[in-house]
Design a protein around this motif. Sequence first.
Motif, PDB file in Angstrom:
ATOM      1  N   ASP A 107     -24.493  -0.233  -0.152  1.00  0.00           N
ATOM      2  CA  ASP A 107     -25.695  -0.925  -0.631  1.00  0.00           C
ATOM      3  C   ASP A 107     -26.968  -0.266  -0.123  1.00  0.00           C
ATOM      4  OD1 ASP A 107     -25.516  -1.587   2.028  1.00  0.00           O
ATOM      5  OD2 ASP A 107     -25.598  -3.764   1.729  1.00  0.00           O
ATOM      6  N   VAL A 108     -26.918   1.040   0.180  1.00  0.00           N
ATOM      7  CA  VAL A 108     -28.103   1.756   0.627  1.00  0.00           C
ATOM      8  C   VAL A 108     -29.190   1.614  -0.443  1.00  0.00           C
ATOM      9  CG1 VAL A 108     -27.348   3.985  -0.306  1.00  0.00           C
ATOM     10  CG2 VAL A 108     -28.932   3.924   1.609  1.00  0.00           C
ATOM     11  N   PRO A 109     -30.422   1.271  -0.052  1.00  0.00           N
ATOM     12  CA  PRO A 109     -31.436   0.927  -1.048  1.00  0.00           C
ATOM     13  C   PRO A 109     -32.249   2.088  -1.602  1.00  0.00           C
ATOM     14  CG  PRO A 109     -32.256   0.396   1.127  1.00  0.00           C
ATOM     15  CD  PRO A 109     -30.850   0.888   1.319  1.00  0.00           C
ATOM     16  N   VAL A 110     -32.146   3.273  -1.008  1.00  0.00           N
ATOM     17  CA  VAL A 110     -32.976   4.402  -1.433  1.00  0.00           C
ATOM     18  C   VAL A 110     -32.121   5.670  -1.478  1.00  0.00           C
ATOM     19  CG1 VAL A 110     -35.026   5.809  -0.932  1.00  0.00           C
ATOM     20  CG2 VAL A 110     -35.045   3.354  -0.398  1.00  0.00           C
ATOM     21  N   LEU A 111     -32.270   6.447  -2.558  1.00  0.00           N
ATOM     22  CA  LEU A 111     -31.523   7.683  -2.774  1.00  0.00           C
ATOM     23  C   LEU A 111     -32.488   8.794  -3.181  1.00  0.00           C
ATOM     24  CD1 LEU A 111     -28.987   9.496  -3.535  1.00  0.00           C
ATOM     25  CD2 LEU A 111     -29.081   8.359  -5.777  1.00  0.00           C
ATOM     26  N   VAL A 112     -32.354   9.948  -2.539  1.00  0.00           N
ATOM     27  CA  VAL A 112     -33.070  11.154  -2.963  1.00  0.00           C
ATOM     28  C   VAL A 112     -32.036  12.253  -3.155  1.00  0.00           C
ATOM     29  CG1 VAL A 112     -34.811  12.889  -2.411  1.00  0.00           C
ATOM     30  CG2 VAL A 112     -35.164  10.502  -1.708  1.00  0.00           C
ATOM     31  N   SER A 113     -31.987  12.808  -4.362  1.00  0.00           N
ATOM     32  CA  SER A 113     -30.997  13.835  -4.688  1.00  0.00           C
ATOM     33  C   SER A 113     -31.696  15.044  -5.278  1.00  0.00           C
ATOM     34  CB  SER A 113     -29.969  13.288  -5.681  1.00  0.00           C
ATOM     35  OG  SER A 113     -29.085  14.307  -6.110  1.00  0.00           O
ATOM     36  N   TYR A 114     -31.595  16.162  -4.576  1.00  0.00           N
ATOM     37  CA  TYR A 114     -32.093  17.431  -5.103  1.00  0.00           C
ATOM     38  C   TYR A 114     -30.954  18.150  -5.811  1.00  0.00           C
ATOM     39  CZ  TYR A 114     -36.664  17.820  -2.639  1.00  0.00           C
ATOM     40  OH  TYR A 114     -37.954  17.671  -2.201  1.00  0.00           O
ATOM     41  N   VAL A 131     -35.866   4.479 -11.063  1.00  0.00           N
ATOM     42  CA  VAL A 131     -35.319   5.829 -11.049  1.00  0.00           C
ATOM     43  C   VAL A 131     -36.376   6.810 -11.542  1.00  0.00           C
ATOM     44  CG1 VAL A 131     -33.544   7.378 -11.943  1.00  0.00           C
ATOM     45  CG2 VAL A 131     -32.977   4.989 -11.444  1.00  0.00           C
ATOM     46  N   GLU A 132     -36.613   7.855 -10.759  1.00  0.00           N
ATOM     47  CA  GLU A 132     -37.529   8.917 -11.152  1.00  0.00           C
ATOM     48  C   GLU A 132     -36.756  10.229 -11.254  1.00  0.00           C
ATOM     49  OE1 GLU A 132     -40.987   9.228  -8.647  1.00  0.00           O
ATOM     50  OE2 GLU A 132     -41.044   7.053  -8.316  1.00  0.00           O
ATOM     51  N   VAL A 133     -37.022  10.972 -12.309  1.00  0.00           N
ATOM     52  CA  VAL A 133     -36.444  12.303 -12.490  1.00  0.00           C
ATOM     53  C   VAL A 133     -37.593  13.282 -12.680  1.00  0.00           C
ATOM     54  CG1 VAL A 133     -34.952  13.775 -13.894  1.00  0.00           C
ATOM     55  CG2 VAL A 133     -34.345  11.367 -13.535  1.00  0.00           C
ATOM     56  N   HIS A 134     -37.675  14.280 -11.812  1.00  0.00           N
ATOM     57  CA  HIS A 134     -38.742  15.271 -11.891  1.00  0.00           C
ATOM     58  C   HIS A 134     -38.154  16.655 -12.131  1.00  0.00           C
ATOM     59  CE1 HIS A 134     -41.946  12.535 -10.725  1.00  0.00           C
ATOM     60  NE2 HIS A 134     -41.179  12.087  -9.752  1.00  0.00           N
ATOM     61  N   LEU A 135     -38.738  17.371 -13.080  1.00  0.00           N
ATOM     62  CA  LEU A 135     -38.316  18.722 -13.414  1.00  0.00           C
ATOM     63  C   LEU A 135     -39.385  19.710 -12.967  1.00  0.00           C
ATOM     64  CD1 LEU A 135     -37.048  18.139 -17.074  1.00  0.00           C
ATOM     65  CD2 LEU A 135     -35.805  17.836 -14.927  1.00  0.00           C
ATOM     66  N   HIS A 136     -38.944  20.871 -12.493  1.00  0.00           N
ATOM     67  CA  HIS A 136     -39.862  21.886 -11.992  1.00  0.00           C
ATOM     68  C   HIS A 136     -39.668  23.183 -12.768  1.00  0.00           C
ATOM     69  CE1 HIS A 136     -41.432  19.485  -8.655  1.00  0.00           C
ATOM     70  NE2 HIS A 136     -40.238  18.917  -8.712  1.00  0.00           N
ATOM     71  N   ASP A 137     -40.706  23.539 -13.510  1.00  0.00           N
ATOM     72  CA  ASP A 137     -40.637  24.675 -14.420  1.00  0.00           C
ATOM     73  C   ASP A 137     -40.340  25.987 -13.687  1.00  0.00           C
ATOM     74  OD1 ASP A 137     -41.138  23.095 -16.600  1.00  0.00           O
ATOM     75  OD2 ASP A 137     -43.290  23.527 -16.668  1.00  0.00           O
ATOM     76  N   GLY A 138     -39.389  26.723 -14.226  1.00  0.00           N
ATOM     77  CA  GLY A 138     -39.089  28.053 -13.719  1.00  0.00           C
ATOM     78  C   GLY A 138     -38.271  28.099 -12.455  1.00  0.00           C
ATOM     79  N   ALA A 139     -37.910  26.953 -11.904  1.00  0.00           N
ATOM     80  CA  ALA A 139     -37.158  26.908 -10.652  1.00  0.00           C
ATOM     81  C   ALA A 139     -35.660  26.880 -10.932  1.00  0.00           C
ATOM     82  CB  ALA A 139     -37.556  25.688  -9.829  1.00  0.00           C
ATOM     83  N   GLY A 140     -34.916  27.661 -10.170  1.00  0.00           N
ATOM     84  CA  GLY A 140     -33.472  27.705 -10.315  1.00  0.00           C
ATOM     85  C   GLY A 140     -32.782  26.745  -9.364  1.00  0.00           C
ATOM     86  N   HIS A 141     -31.465  26.860  -9.304  1.00  0.00           N
ATOM     87  CA  HIS A 141     -30.694  25.991  -8.430  1.00  0.00           C
ATOM     88  C   HIS A 141     -31.033  26.299  -6.965  1.00  0.00           C
ATOM     89  CE1 HIS A 141     -27.523  23.054  -8.002  1.00  0.00           C
ATOM     90  NE2 HIS A 141     -26.988  23.768  -7.023  1.00  0.00           N
ATOM     91  N   ALA A 142     -31.062  25.259  -6.142  1.00  0.00           N
ATOM     92  CA  ALA A 142     -31.338  25.394  -4.708  1.00  0.00           C
ATOM     93  C   ALA A 142     -32.733  25.947  -4.430  1.00  0.00           C
ATOM     94  CB  ALA A 142     -30.278  26.250  -4.014  1.00  0.00           C
ATOM     95  N   PHE A 143     -33.687  25.652  -5.318  1.00  0.00           N
ATOM     96  CA  PHE A 143     -35.012  26.267  -5.191  1.00  0.00           C
ATOM     97  C   PHE A 143     -35.772  25.843  -3.945  1.00  0.00           C
ATOM     98  CE2 PHE A 143     -36.027  22.428  -7.767  1.00  0.00           C
ATOM     99  CZ  PHE A 143     -37.052  21.891  -7.007  1.00  0.00           C
ATOM    100  N   ASP A 144     -35.372  24.768  -3.289  1.00  0.00           N
ATOM    101  CA  ASP A 144     -36.064  24.357  -2.070  1.00  0.00           C
ATOM    102  C   ASP A 144     -35.612  25.160  -0.854  1.00  0.00           C
ATOM    103  OD1 ASP A 144     -37.973  22.446  -0.814  1.00  0.00           O
ATOM    104  OD2 ASP A 144     -36.189  21.796   0.291  1.00  0.00           O
TER     105      ASP A 144
END
Length: 230
Positions: free
Chosen positions: A134-141, A188-201
């Motif tokens: 029942d965790v109330p907050v999720l962040v998934s990259y 739920v929020e979904v954000h897309l980042h132009d030109g970024a590949g997998h594992a871009f962070d």
Amino acid sequence: MSAVIEIPTPDGAMPAHLWLPQSGSGPGILLLQEIFGVSHYIRSRAADLADLGYVVLAPELYWRLEDAEIDESREDFLEQALQTAGRLDWEETVADAVAALGALEERAEATGPTAVMGFCFGGGLAFNVAAVTDVPVLVSYYGSALPNLLHLADQVDAASLHIFGTADSYLTMDTVETVRAAVAGPDVEVHLHDGAGHAFDNPHPAFHHAEASAAAWRQTADFLRRHLPV
């Protein structure tokens, strides 16, 4: 600075790394690794989260495996990491992450609600953890396992942030749109980042997209401020 603690599991003690904010206490964040383990990058992001005021716990999810140290100086480090991650039992790893979440929630320093957050391998794992707790907050990259976990979407009640790059060759835009439709909801929020590949962070030159990384981190900090206030 982090401290190493041990988390009890049915198979023994799992090592984990704990970061405290300057105040000494705050909401908790369970931080789940990429396939490269609790690397310098993951530790750096944990420190960033602690600087925002959170108590952060990053479990060593490869703890059962022998020869699980990933050498990012090797030319074949990605293949090495993929092979290592492939040796994990998924359900066992979910159980380990859930045990780590429980250990974090029980700590006196962790006040208020708790979040689960992960990158790549850890992003999918975080989604699975959110589905069975029942965790109330999720962040998934860019959760790499998300396409295989969408049957769990109805079980995830957490306020959720999903981050992807539009140039991800692993999670194509068609796949991302399938994920977006499956996880859609009022919080739920979904954000897309132009030109970024997998594992871009990840700051490794093979992956890093500096502009996308900075923008995604601003989105993450803002989302956490709203849904997991310090």
